[in-house]
Design an enzyme around this catalytic site. Structure first.
Site, PDB file in Angstrom:
ATOM      1  N   ASN A  76      41.776  52.003  34.017  1.00 21.08           N
ATOM      2  CA  ASN A  76      43.103  51.813  33.438  1.00 21.08           C
ATOM      3  C   ASN A  76      43.010  51.116  32.087  1.00 21.08           C
ATOM      4  OD1 ASN A  76      46.303  50.670  34.830  1.00 21.08           O
ATOM      5  ND2 ASN A  76      45.779  51.057  32.732  1.00 21.08           N
TER       6      ASN A  76
ATOM      7  N   LYS B  22      46.046  52.634  47.698  1.00 23.62           N
ATOM      8  CA  LYS B  22      44.887  51.927  47.131  1.00 23.62           C
ATOM      9  C   LYS B  22      45.009  50.487  47.591  1.00 23.62           C
ATOM     10  CE  LYS B  22      42.856  50.210  42.913  1.00 23.62           C
ATOM     11  NZ  LYS B  22      42.983  50.030  41.456  1.00 23.62           N
TER      12      LYS B  22
ATOM     13  N   ALA C 139      37.425  50.022  38.643  1.00 25.85           N
ATOM     14  CA  ALA C 139      37.539  48.765  37.894  1.00 25.85           C
ATOM     15  C   ALA C 139      36.278  48.400  37.126  1.00 25.85           C
ATOM     16  CB  ALA C 139      37.917  47.591  38.796  1.00 25.85           C
TER      17      ALA C 139
ATOM     18  N   GLY D  83      39.641  44.877  34.617  1.00 27.59           N
ATOM     19  CA  GLY D  83      40.029  44.575  33.239  1.00 27.59           C
ATOM     20  C   GLY D  83      38.939  43.976  32.386  1.00 27.59           C
TER      21      GLY D  83
END
Lengths: 256, 64
Positions: free
Chosen positions: A205, A95, A183, A156
């Site tokens: 994530n 990645k 993301a 995030g």
């Protein structure tokens, strides 16, 4: 779902392994998600050998491992990290992240294309973390990438799909290419929306790892991506501005 | 010999990269670089060290 470098995945969820409250919760959340791909990274090994414990756990999950080049700001740094990752994780998958902006962590797409070319020529199977720019996408494919991973929103941030128009355009422009929204996902509805556009997978994530209950959120995310995928395959209706009666008008009793 | 290992100055008796890893207690699955250049595991034994060399030793870690 299109294969990724010849690999068919069990479902459209790719899950990161960072930021969980504990290794035990990471493992439980990962198993609950059923994700077929785990993203991982490389960091300086301490004297205690903490990396070895983590590696054992990832191996036990029995999923495909996708190492990243997170935090790399130059082509040289990213290429060297990729070589280290290939050796440690024993995979050609990488990645490729080349960070260009400190606050937004926006990819430096110029260096990204250069690094993608170097790595592809060296036998890597590159998953480039990119923007939704179509020309950059073309350049990455020319450089040897067979997958594109545009951002939904900054890493995030949990903002979801910042530019759904551009993501839809990307899907239309590259009909044969496996596309992953990588993301920015915060909610299952964001992940479902990406899949409803016809994307092949969602990589997330923080949305799971930092949720109050990561295991429950992992279950919610797999449900969402599978619902979005099923919806796309079911050929959804077009949105319209005005109402269209769903109950037949013919046969309605005359009562006024 | 003085080296810098993962950013920390170290004094080692080792003369090769492989020896330095052993001396510093790295036994698991790691990757290495010497002066910012990747050194594959198979080449570590033949990789001589010089005073002031910068070594990075990385291992699997959580990532997004």
């Amino acid at each position: 779902m299109r294969p990724f470098y010849g690999v068919d995945l069990p479902n459209p969820l790719m899950l990161g392994t960072a930021q969980y409250p504990s290794p035990a919760i990471l493992e439980e959340a990962f198993r609950a998600s059923g994700a077929g791909v785990a993203t991982v990274s490389l960091r300086r090994e301490g004297a205690g050998g903490t990396g070895q414990t983590f590696w054992k756990m990832i191996q036990d999950l029995g999923v495909h491992v996708l190492p990243n080049t997170a935090g790399c700001h130059t082509v040289k740094e990213a290429v060297t990290t990729a070589h280290m990752a290939r050796e440690v994780f024993d995979t050609k998958w990488i990645k490729l992240e080349l960070i260009g902006h400190t606050d937004s962590l926006q990819p430096d797409v110029f260096q990204l294309v250069e690094a993608a070319r170097i790595l592809s020529e060296d036998g890597f199977e590159v998953f480039p973390y990119t923007t939704e720019d179509l020309i950059v996408g073309e350049r990455l494919l020319e450089a040897g990438c067979e997958v594109l991973m545009p951002w939904g929103a900054p890493i995030g941030s949990g903002r979801g799909l910042n530019n759904i128009y551009a993501l839809r355009a990307m899907r239309a422009e590259f009909p044969e290419v496996p596309l992953v929204v990588d993301a920015g996902i915060g909610l299952p509805s964001h992940a479902a929306a990406a899949m409803e556009l016809g994307f092949d997978a969602v990589l997330l994530n923080t949305a799971v790892a930092r949720a109050g209950d990561p295991v429950a959120m992992a279950r919610a995310m797999i449900g969402a991506v599978e619902a979005g995928q099923a919806a796309f395959e079911a050929d959804p209706i077009e949105a319209r501005d005005m109402a269209e009666a769903s109950t037949p008008v013919i046969g309605k009793a005359f009562l006024s | 010999m003085k080296i810098v290992l993962n950013g920390e100055p170290r004094e080692v008796a080792a003369t090769t990269l492989a020896e330095a890893l052993e001396e510093c207690g790295f036994t698991g699955r790691v990757a290495t670089s010497l002066n910012e250049t990747f050194v594959p595991a198979l080449l570590r034994a033949g990789q001589a060290l010089a005073d002031g060399d910068r070594i990075e030793v990385v291992a699997p870690m959580q990532g997004g």
